[in-house]
Design an enzyme around this catalytic site. Sequence first.
Site, PDB file in Angstrom:
ATOM      1  N   HIS A 324       0.837  -1.201   0.000  1.00 32.73           N
ATOM      2  CA  HIS A 324       0.000   0.000   0.000  1.00 32.73           C
ATOM      3  C   HIS A 324       0.878   1.260   0.000  1.00 32.73           C
ATOM      4  O   HIS A 324       0.635   2.184   0.767  1.00 32.73           O
ATOM      5  CB  HIS A 324      -0.888   0.038   1.245  1.00 32.73           C
ATOM      6  CG  HIS A 324      -1.895  -1.050   1.325  1.00 32.73           C
ATOM      7  ND1 HIS A 324      -2.490  -1.415   2.527  1.00 32.73           N
ATOM      8  CD2 HIS A 324      -2.433  -1.861   0.385  1.00 32.73           C
ATOM      9  CE1 HIS A 324      -3.348  -2.404   2.307  1.00 32.73           C
ATOM     10  NE2 HIS A 324      -3.320  -2.691   1.020  1.00 32.73           N
ATOM     11  N   PRO A 325       1.907   1.358  -0.834  1.00 38.80           N
ATOM     12  CA  PRO A 325       2.790   2.529  -0.756  1.00 38.80           C
ATOM     13  C   PRO A 325       2.093   3.794  -1.245  1.00 38.80           C
ATOM     14  O   PRO A 325       1.317   3.764  -2.208  1.00 38.80           O
ATOM     15  CB  PRO A 325       3.954   2.141  -1.668  1.00 38.80           C
ATOM     16  CG  PRO A 325       3.349   1.213  -2.677  1.00 38.80           C
ATOM     17  CD  PRO A 325       2.322   0.425  -1.905  1.00 38.80           C
TER      18      PRO A 325
END
Length: 385
Positions: A324-325
């Site tokens: 989930h960057p």
Amino acid sequence: MGRVLPVFRALENTPAGDDARRGRSGPFPIRQRTMEEITPSMRTFVLAAEAAGLSRIADFNGAEQHGVSPYPLNVVEGRRVNTGMAYLSEEVRRRPNLAIVGGAEVDAVLFDGRRARGLRLLDGATVEAGRVILSAGAFGSPAILMRSGIGPAAHLRDLDIPVLQDAPVGERLKEHPFYYNVYALKREVRAMDPVAGAIIWTQSREAAPDELDLHISGTHIFDPAQSPTGGAIVLACSVTLPRSVGSVRLASRDPRAMPLIRYNFFEDPADLRRMLEAVHLSRRIGRTAPFSDVVAAEMYPGPDVRDDDALRRAVLSAVDGYAHPTSSVPMGGRDDPWAVVDGSGAVRGVDGLNVVDASIMPDIVSAPTNVTTIMLAEAIGRRLG
């Protein structure tokens, strides 16, 4: 919430939930799993979480999120629906002003002065454009910008990249740290399909009153051959509002070289404290009936990990990223020293170039980033016309 709720409702297609909060006719399907649809062991996880004091949530996309429930997913008839499937219908693909080129990899943005005029691809081909919109994600977009001369000036000079715009690209990377509390299931309840089951959103002791900064995600995303019984359940613990900040850098000017990604997990000690709190809760649920009735053994961190020091070592040795960057090209106002783009994703200091993906989130959201990224694209698309 009031400004983005209409955008979420317009993109969503779901039969469940409150009409005031949910969308019925958008292109992107969301389906709420029921207790009947998840595996028997996953049902016991939900019931044990309730026994441990958590409330049952009817709709995580409704008014209340603090508690436990089967997953809401963008899965229809067993198939996860991505944006290409949802948005690029056959009708859209036939549009004369749309060309989809597969396998095209971008090296850099081309400029006339300070105005973007197109892209250079890895094979040397160029694509001319009146406006360039990068949507290469929280690693790809900053890498393209830096190869194009937009980024931290000292870093670009170290790589002999001419500096077009000194900007804090890649300076504020955020990611959800993730730790796997894994249990072998008894043979009679070792079913692992469907793999995604149920989730807890809750608060740490350090959370603000309106924050849900921890979650525990129940899935069967685990190789059953690694379990002594042939079945396993993962209670994946995450700090969903991490304070630690990482970075994205170029390893070289070569577009084939992977960027240097530093998550910097637990730089802020509060993140590790909160992660340990999440794992303590997860293990407490693991010891609570009816979940404990279906467990053959705890695999990770394992029964030998009994005190906080041992648990801390276990977490530090196995922490993972949640994929989930965000926030490597963050949006913000003119006075924000970390802002690379404005509220429309327009890159500050140049013209004709926008970024629209999870990289522009000013901070990470306390949820998987998929639908929030689609909301950003919908909202910015409306602004750009």
